[in-house]
Design a protein around this motif. Structure first.
Motif, PDB file in Angstrom:
ATOM      1  N   THR A 156       1.182  11.145  -1.411  1.00 52.22           N
ATOM      2  CA  THR A 156       2.801  10.563  -2.141  1.00 52.22           C
ATOM      3  C   THR A 156       3.990  11.377  -1.860  1.00 52.22           C
ATOM      4  N   LEU A 157       3.770  12.494  -2.257  1.00 54.64           N
ATOM      5  CA  LEU A 157       4.819  12.980  -2.840  1.00 54.64           C
ATOM      6  C   LEU A 157       6.089  13.458  -1.293  1.00 54.64           C
ATOM      7  N   LEU A 186       6.003   9.011   0.103  1.00 57.72           N
ATOM      8  CA  LEU A 186       6.350   7.434  -0.962  1.00 57.72           C
ATOM      9  C   LEU A 186       7.428   8.789  -1.872  1.00 57.72           C
ATOM     10  N   GLY A 236      10.000   8.195  -4.576  1.00 51.29           N
ATOM     11  CA  GLY A 236      10.450   7.557  -5.462  1.00 51.29           C
ATOM     12  C   GLY A 236       9.722   6.952  -6.237  1.00 51.29           C
ATOM     13  N   LEU A 237       8.201   7.315  -5.910  1.00 53.87           N
ATOM     14  CA  LEU A 237       7.476   6.042  -6.691  1.00 53.87           C
ATOM     15  C   LEU A 237       7.427   7.083  -8.081  1.00 53.87           C
ATOM     16  N   ASN A 238       7.317   5.896  -9.326  1.00 53.94           N
ATOM     17  CA  ASN A 238       7.581   6.680  -9.933  1.00 53.94           C
ATOM     18  C   ASN A 238       6.263   7.276 -10.714  1.00 53.94           C
ATOM     19  N   TYR A 239       5.703   7.108 -12.076  1.00 55.17           N
ATOM     20  CA  TYR A 239       4.918   8.335 -12.335  1.00 55.17           C
ATOM     21  C   TYR A 239       3.475   7.340 -12.033  1.00 55.17           C
ATOM     22  N   GLY A 261       2.945   4.666 -10.210  1.00 60.00           N
ATOM     23  CA  GLY A 261       2.469   4.990  -9.354  1.00 60.00           C
ATOM     24  C   GLY A 261       1.410   6.056  -8.106  1.00 60.00           C
ATOM     25  N   ILE A 262       2.387   7.515  -9.127  1.00 61.17           N
ATOM     26  CA  ILE A 262       1.509   8.786  -8.192  1.00 61.17           C
ATOM     27  C   ILE A 262       0.347   8.913  -9.485  1.00 61.17           C
ATOM     28  N   ALA A 278      -2.044   6.784  -7.151  1.00 62.40           N
ATOM     29  CA  ALA A 278      -2.645   7.517  -5.972  1.00 62.40           C
ATOM     30  C   ALA A 278      -3.887   8.405  -6.377  1.00 62.40           C
ATOM     31  N   CYS A 279      -2.883   9.405  -7.384  1.00 64.25           N
ATOM     32  CA  CYS A 279      -4.262  10.428  -7.454  1.00 64.25           C
ATOM     33  C   CYS A 279      -5.530  10.038  -8.057  1.00 64.25           C
TER      34      CYS A 279
END
Length: 334
Positions: free
Chosen positions: A108-109, A112, A114-117, A119-120, A123-124
């Motif tokens: 993700t890092l 993506l 620019g993904l906000n928290y 979104g992270i 993803a996790c």
């Protein structure tokens, strides 16, 4: 009249609840800026904008509530894992949850950035679910049955594979520092919004786990006994694995790899209340919450105003006591 057999368990449950309450109060009061119980009362009951009150309401309160929830979630998921695998030294990491979330974070890092928290976090969560799905798929390849040994072997293989992918990505794209900050484990910067995101998942997972505590006790004996007692083996195992994924996935997404809590707390609780998961799970909830509150408080205060990674505090606090418990009860683990 209260059953004499249940009275000791009630005392132990109340003791674990009292420990959680005391550690919560300590976590709220002590820190780089010390506050008082009166400040805490104002933070909960009033709209005061005094500095101490704002620190408690906007920084410490969501952080410590998250610590309690995460400690309870790791402890319950660890207890379920140990019951399903019939291995008192198992932890949620065996299902590839932490390695899957770690890989998802790295990807993700990179792709993506620019993904906000939130979104992270999502993803996790899906990364943790992917890791668990791979473990369960490999563990059930032979005749479609899940055995504790196959789960452990598949978990070790999948975890090594997913960690290798994450490490390769972090080195190739030079994001090792960002990933390391997450995997160190910590609750710094926890907000009310983040707490609202994980709290429903964790609370629903804990309630569901308590509802299945009787089935888990039967399952912890053997598959044959469970089938003989009329348990729907596939349904019960699938439900319990989903609960492990929900509880651990939500927690790992916020704090990082702290699955050691899920290894240690249920094992210690089992030594106190016995092998019945109707007793293990409730006490594990409050014991896990108390332990995480203590670890976070030490991490914030031992080198204030700087923070010590919570994972390091957990290992320092838990490993010596855990080794002592294993040594004292080693004959029961063989």
């Amino acid at each position: 009249m209260m059953n004499a057999k249940k009275a000791p368990f009630l005392y132990k449950l109340l003791g674990s609840m009292l420990a959680m309450l005391l550690f919560f109060l300590a976590a709220m009061i002590f820190g780089a800026k010390e506050t008082t119980l009166h400040d805490l009362w104002l933070a909960i009951t009033s709209g005061s904008t005094a500095d101490n009150v704002l620190i408690l309401r906007e920084i410490r309160l969501p952080r410590e509530l998250a610590a309690a929830l995460i400690g309870a979630a790791f402890a319950v998921s660890g207890a379920i894992m140990q019951g399903v695998t019939r291995n008192p030294l198992a932890d949620p990491g065996l299902l590839g949850l932490t390695s899957g979330a770690n890989m998802a974070l790295a990807l993700t890092l990179v792709f993506l950035p620019g993904l906000n928290y939130f979104g992270i976090m999502i993803a996790c969560f899906f990364g943790a679910a992917l890791g668990a799905a791979l473990v369960l798929a490999l563990g059930s390849m032979r005749q479609g049955r899940l055995s504790p040994i196959r789960i452990i072997l598949a978990g070790a293989a999948v975890s090594a594979f997913l960690y290798a992918i994450a490490s390769s990505v972090t080195i190739a794209f030079k994001i090792s520092k960002d990933v390391s900050m997450w995997t160190a484990g910590g609750l710094i910067g926890t907000t009310w919004g983040q707490l609202q995101a994980i709290a429903p998942v964790i609370l629903l997972g804990i309630v569901a786990a308590l509802a299945f505590s009787g089935q888990l006790t039967i399952l912890s004996l053997s598959d044959e006994v469970a089938i003989g007692l009329g348990q729907r083996l596939v349904f019960v195992k699938a439900t319990l694995f989903i609960l492990i994924i929900l509880l651990t996935g939500a927690s790992v997404a916020l704090i990082g790899d702290m699955a050691f809590v899920g290894l240690m707390i249920p094992h210690i609780v089992r030594r106190i209340v016995g092998t019945d998961y109707r007793y293990i799970l409730p006490v594990s909830i409050f014991t896990g919450a108390a332990f995480m509150l203590l670890a976070d408080t030490i991490g914030r205060t031992i080198n204030a105003p700087y923070e010590t990674p919570t994972a390091a505090v957990v290992a320092t606090l838990g490993l010596p006591f855990f080794l002592f418990v294993v040594r004292k009860g080693g004959k029961t683990l063989s």
